[in-house]
Design a protein around this motif. Structure first.
Motif, PDB file in Angstrom:
ATOM      1  N   THR A 115       0.838  -1.203   0.000  1.00 39.09           N
ATOM      2  CA  THR A 115       0.000   0.000   0.000  1.00 39.09           C
ATOM      3  C   THR A 115       0.869   1.248   0.000  1.00 39.09           C
ATOM      4  OG1 THR A 115      -1.787  -1.158   1.150  1.00 39.09           O
ATOM      5  CG2 THR A 115      -1.788   1.254   1.266  1.00 39.09           C
ATOM      6  N   THR A 158       1.648  -6.740 -11.122  1.00 41.48           N
ATOM      7  CA  THR A 158       1.883  -5.311 -11.361  1.00 41.48           C
ATOM      8  C   THR A 158       2.156  -5.031 -12.837  1.00 41.48           C
ATOM      9  OG1 THR A 158       4.235  -5.526 -10.750  1.00 41.48           O
ATOM     10  CG2 THR A 158       2.684  -4.807  -9.019  1.00 41.48           C
ATOM     11  N   GLY A 192      -6.208   1.902 -10.276  1.00 44.98           N
ATOM     12  CA  GLY A 192      -5.990   0.456 -10.235  1.00 44.98           C
ATOM     13  C   GLY A 192      -4.653   0.094  -9.613  1.00 44.98           C
ATOM     14  N   TRP A 193      -3.676   0.981  -9.731  1.00 49.71           N
ATOM     15  CA  TRP A 193      -2.364   0.734  -9.153  1.00 49.71           C
ATOM     16  C   TRP A 193      -2.443   0.678  -7.630  1.00 49.71           C
ATOM     17  CZ3 TRP A 193       1.658  -1.017 -11.670  1.00 49.71           C
ATOM     18  CH2 TRP A 193       2.876  -1.087 -11.007  1.00 49.71           C
ATOM     19  N   LEU A 194      -3.337   1.479  -7.062  1.00 49.48           N
ATOM     20  CA  LEU A 194      -3.494   1.504  -5.602  1.00 49.48           C
ATOM     21  C   LEU A 194      -4.044   0.186  -5.071  1.00 49.48           C
ATOM     22  CD1 LEU A 194      -4.864   5.133  -5.167  1.00 49.48           C
ATOM     23  CD2 LEU A 194      -2.561   4.305  -4.622  1.00 49.48           C
ATOM     24  N   LEU A 195      -4.749  -0.553  -5.893  1.00 50.35           N
ATOM     25  CA  LEU A 195      -5.229  -1.888  -5.513  1.00 50.35           C
ATOM     26  C   LEU A 195      -4.215  -2.972  -5.864  1.00 50.35           C
ATOM     27  CD1 LEU A 195      -8.949  -1.679  -6.661  1.00 50.35           C
ATOM     28  CD2 LEU A 195      -8.077  -1.635  -4.324  1.00 50.35           C
ATOM     29  N   ALA A 196      -3.604  -2.849  -7.035  1.00 55.52           N
ATOM     30  CA  ALA A 196      -2.703  -3.898  -7.518  1.00 55.52           C
ATOM     31  C   ALA A 196      -1.440  -4.018  -6.672  1.00 55.52           C
ATOM     32  CB  ALA A 196      -2.327  -3.645  -8.970  1.00 55.52           C
ATOM     33  N   ILE A 248      -2.096  -5.911  -3.309  1.00 62.31           N
ATOM     34  CA  ILE A 248      -2.523  -7.280  -3.612  1.00 62.31           C
ATOM     35  C   ILE A 248      -1.336  -8.087  -4.138  1.00 62.31           C
ATOM     36  CG2 ILE A 248      -3.925  -8.684  -5.189  1.00 62.31           C
ATOM     37  CD1 ILE A 248      -6.109  -6.462  -4.883  1.00 62.31           C
ATOM     38  N   THR A 256      -1.161  -4.596 -14.539  1.00 59.86           N
ATOM     39  CA  THR A 256      -1.731  -3.319 -14.124  1.00 59.86           C
ATOM     40  C   THR A 256      -0.982  -2.159 -14.768  1.00 59.86           C
ATOM     41  OG1 THR A 256      -2.363  -4.341 -12.028  1.00 59.86           O
ATOM     42  CG2 THR A 256      -2.424  -1.942 -12.129  1.00 59.86           C
ATOM     43  N   TRP A 303       2.018   5.780  -7.218  1.00 55.65           N
ATOM     44  CA  TRP A 303       0.807   6.394  -7.762  1.00 55.65           C
ATOM     45  C   TRP A 303       0.994   7.896  -7.974  1.00 55.65           C
ATOM     46  CZ3 TRP A 303      -2.533   9.954  -5.396  1.00 55.65           C
ATOM     47  CH2 TRP A 303      -3.709  10.205  -6.089  1.00 55.65           C
TER      48      TRP A 303
END
Length: 186
Positions: A113, A171, A131-135, A138, A174, A120
């Protein structure tokens, strides 16, 4: 962007993450280090290796690539410092033993994160940057599966290769989506 972002980019990104993850971290698996120190040093070196490798792949594909290296390294160091020095988190509370997989996944999601937020900052001009903030969390969290299996097999090469491959695969997909998306008008 002067070069296209597609399958060859993903493959190059994947290879760069595997090599970046493996290259420097092989120096800290000597016996004098306890498990907690090995994990901490290993992940600092993973962060440096991945930062350099990703920066090289992004060269000529992303206008703000020059900032990728310092922001990514800052994110890794800050994330690791938080996970390592807060007493309720795993790397500090498991001095000699390998932390459980669930604790590693949570800790690496936190690190991911922070790294993702730092990266980001450079990607936010793209419409799909969210989407980068989720990928990122994860991908880094799931990469602990490779790290964990490698540790259990007592193979640093396997641990680093699997961790880099999982992180790079997620990543990379993404990054393609983000870099192909239109820029946001200000």
């Amino acid at each position: 962007m002067s070069k296209k972002v597609g399958r060859s980019f993903w493959l190059l990104w994947l290879i760069a993450n595997v090599i970046g993850n493996m290259l420097l971290s092989s120096f800290v698996w000597e016996d004098p280090y306890d498990m907690r120190s090995r994990i901490f040093l290993n992940e600092i070196l993973h962060g440096v290796g991945i930062s350099i490798a990703q920066s090289l792949v992004l060269r000529d594909r992303f206008a703000k690539e020059g900032w990728w290296l310092p922001l990514t390294m800052w994110g890794w160091i800050l994330g690791l410092a938080i996970v390592f020095f807060l007493p309720n988190l795993s790397l500090r509370s498991h001095a000699q033993n390998m932390p459980s997989l669930s604790i590693l996944m949570i800790d690496f999601a936190l690190i991911g994160t922070i790294v993702g937020i730092c990266q980001w900052q450079l990607l936010k001009s793209f419409r799909a940057a969210g989407g980068w903030l989720l990928a990122s969390p994860i991908a880094l969290s799931l990469s602990t599966l490779g790290l964990y299996f490698g540790y259990m097999a007592k193979s640093t090469i396997l641990a680093s290769a699997l961790q880099g491959a999982i992180y790079g695969a997620i990543t990379g997909f993404t990054a393609i989506k983000v870099l192909r998306s239109p820029k946001v008008r200000k």
